[in-house]
Design an enzyme around this catalytic site. Structure first.
Site, short mmCIF file in Angstrom:
data_model
loop_
_atom_site.label_atom_id
_atom_site.label_comp_id
_atom_site.label_asym_id
_atom_site.label_seq_id
_atom_site.Cartn_x
_atom_site.Cartn_y
_atom_site.Cartn_z
N GLU A 291 -32.43 24.46 8.29
CA GLU A 291 -32.18 25.59 7.39
C GLU A 291 -31.88 25.03 6.01
OE1 GLU A 291 -28.87 26.69 9.66
OE2 GLU A 291 -29.95 28.06 11.00
N TYR B 133 -17.65 22.70 5.64
CA TYR B 133 -18.72 23.69 5.63
C TYR B 133 -18.31 24.94 4.84
CZ TYR B 133 -22.53 21.96 8.57
OH TYR B 133 -23.63 21.29 9.04
#
Length: 589
Positions: free
Chosen positions: A82, A201
């Site tokens: 992704e 993240y």
């Protein structure tokens, strides 16, 4: 080496580094980190490609960025990648690599145009009850306790999150939310994985919080990652004169180590069964990919389960030998020491006629044969015992794929739990059985499942023992710096090397480590693009807070007249305007 941002550094060309003509470069591994590092040595370091050799254990380049047709099995993709706008180093690289699809364009041009014309988003993110819409409806369902927990992690120091598991810092309130379902299935996080990586993240992708529920934050390539990303770069490197030495396993690297100076002195390898190597001087650079998420992957087939290979692992064994020589070279067993915590399995299903695609279209609400976005990312089977997710990217996913076939990627996070239809763990299932479980959760009538799984599809399962190794709880020093202090001619690259602020399991991280290694070892005067600084942008943070609250404004306590008086005062300030613009103050739902 230094970090930079803005057009001033982005468009400047560095001058030729002193002494580069007398240097050679050796790369361990032919994954994206090595190939990008070689490209930066050539483009920005102006090193001749003929001075660069890449050593690879496999028979083709790309590492984890794969996509291949096995003659007897079918199409195989172990995973997918992704991507997003702010992979600064990745796009810096691919602006210079010619497209093999469009004459006169770069790979970046091709990718940009594709995603402009066909933007990615999902029309159904999750299902329950055999293919029915789970009605997550774009909501995160984080209650007050869960919101406080995610805010606490975001504001914590890195040191506070070291060696902690996700389930040690988040309660059941958070782990039962839609947010966690979106997150864990998108990034392959388990509850026992690193709270530090979770924190990194959050910071790295805070600007994409709003795009989590429908994947509108993401962008994908036209074909599989090998044909769209690896092959153009591989061909460009060959054109520059780079040597690829396949079927070559690097077994050790010798070093001359002292208090202030560290030099790699020899690479040992076994090539096509014959032991060999090369001696290194201070002008012979060696850039080593350490560890591997796809090491010891095993493929089954339609009638054979994939095996869990817990035997010798050359990439990990190499790092273990290197790490034993200096404490600055990291601790590989922190990541690779517990396969039960790092394994999961994926499967590539190829449909053979029109029957199964009808069920795909019912869920994704798009024609899978259109050539455009299909599922827009993974569809998670929320009530699957395996916690199964599956995706259909733009078709054809392979250039040689027949027009009447669809390639589907399926993976599960709980590979050792019995299925809901098959009643066996995924890790014990062959391709036909995995297809049966998938068809069951898509709502195929049970009477039709055996025939469709046997005759209307072909499936290749793949077990990967180390695929989430980089998510294991860790602390500072467990991963070595890209260029350790005192190094004169070597660097560590890839997902297990340490760089600033970025997060692993991305193509960007691999390219960033390759870029930082090349720039430091050659002293290239151009700045490395810094990690996108959305975590410091108040507008991004306000947007994220609003989305995490599912659009619910902040509750200002006290009597209504005091609340309105406070809001009226805020309205006359920049802070008030921002809070109103991003929905943090206003009427409650």
């Amino acid at each position: 080496m230094f970090y930079s941002n803005g057009n001033y550094e982005a468009f400047a060309r560095p001058r030729k580094p002193a002494g580069v003509d007398g240097k050679t470069a050796w790369f361990v591994g032919a994954g994206l980190a090595s190939m990008s590092g070689a490209a930066f040595l050539i483009r920005d370091g102006q090193m001749s490609g003929e001075k660069i050799t890449i050593l690879e254990e496999l028979k083709l380049p790309g590492g984890a960025l794969d996509g291949i047709k096995e003659p007897k099995k079918g199409f195989v993709i172990r995973g997918g990648r992704e991507m997003e706008n702010h992979f600064e180093c990745l796009w810096d690289l691919y602006r210079s690599i010619p497209s093999i699809e469009i004459d006169g364009a770069s790979v970046l041009d091709e990718f940009y145009w594709l995603n402009k014309d066909d933007p990615n988003y999902s029309l159904q993110r999750a299902t329950v009850k055999r293919g029915q819409d789970a009605h997550t409806d774009g909501l995160f369902t984080l209650n007050d306790k869960a919101q406080k927990e995610i805010t606490k992690i975001f504001l914590a120091t890195r040191e506070e999150m070291e060696n902690k598991r996700i389930d040690e810092v988040f309660s059941k309130d958070f782990l039962d939310s839609n947010f966690w379902m979106y997150w864990r299935t998108m990034f392959a996080f388990e509850e026992w994985h690193s709270a530090l990586e979770m924190k990194l993240y959050l910071h790295r992708f805070v600007h994409h919080i709003g795009g989590l529920p429908d994947f509108s934050a993401l962008k994908f390539t036209k074909y599989n990652q090998y044909e769209s990303l690896v092959l153009p770069l591989y061909r460009w490197l060959l054109d520059q004169g780079v040597t690829f030495k396949f079927d070559t396993t690097v077994t050790d690297v010798d070093f001359d180590l002292s208090a202030k100076r560290k030099q790699a002195t020899r690479i040992h390898w076994v090539s096509e069964g014959v032991a060999g190597g090369v001696d290194l001087g201070p002008d012979d650079l060696v850039l080593m990919t350490i560890g591997s998420l796809t090491e010891n992957s095993d493929e089954g087939d339609q009638h054979t389960p994939a095996k869990l290979n817990e035997g010798p692992a050359p990439a990990w064994d190499l790092w273990r030998r290197i790490a034993a020589k200096d404490k600055a070279f990291g601790h590989p067993d922190v990541f690779a020491g517990d396969i039960s915590r790092t394994k999961w399995e994926s499967a590539t299903v190829t449909t053979l006629d029109q029957r199964i695609p009808e069920y795909i279209q019912k869920i994704c609400k798009r024609d899978p044969f259109s050539g455009k976005v299909v599922t827009g990312g993974i569809v998670t089977v929320k009530d699957s015992s395996w916690l199964m997710s599956w995706t259909v990217n733009r078709q054809p996913h392979f250039k040689q794929q027949p027009k009447d076939q669809i390639v589907v990627w399926v993976y599960s996070l709980f590979v050792d739990k019995p299925g809901d239809y098959v009643k066996k763990p995924m890790q014990d299932c062959n391709g036909e059985e995995i297809t049966q479980e998938w068809l069951y959760h898509m709502g195929v009538p049970e009477a039709d499942i055996p025939e469709l799984a046997a005759d209307a599809a072909k499936c290749v399962p793949c077990m990967m023992p180390y695929v989430t190794a980089f998510f294991m709880p860790r602390k500072a020093g467990d991963r070595p710096d890209v260029v350790p202090e005192g190094s004169v001619n070597f660097a560590f690259i890839g997902q297990f090397a340490e760089t600033t602020r970025d997060c692993i399991f991305t193509t960007e991280y691999s390219v960033r480590t390759g870029m930082e290694a090349a720039y430091q070892l050659l002293d290239i005067e151009r700045g490395v693009p810094e990690v996108f600084n959305s975590t410091y942008d108040v507008r991004t943070l306000l947007t994220a807070v609003t989305r995490l609250r599912d659009g619910d404004p902040i509750d200002i306590p006290g009597p209504e007249f005091l609340r309105r008086k406070l809001i009226s005062k805020l309205d006359r300030t920049e802070i008030g305007e921002l809070m109103a613009e991003y929905g943090l103050i206003g009427d409650k739902k």
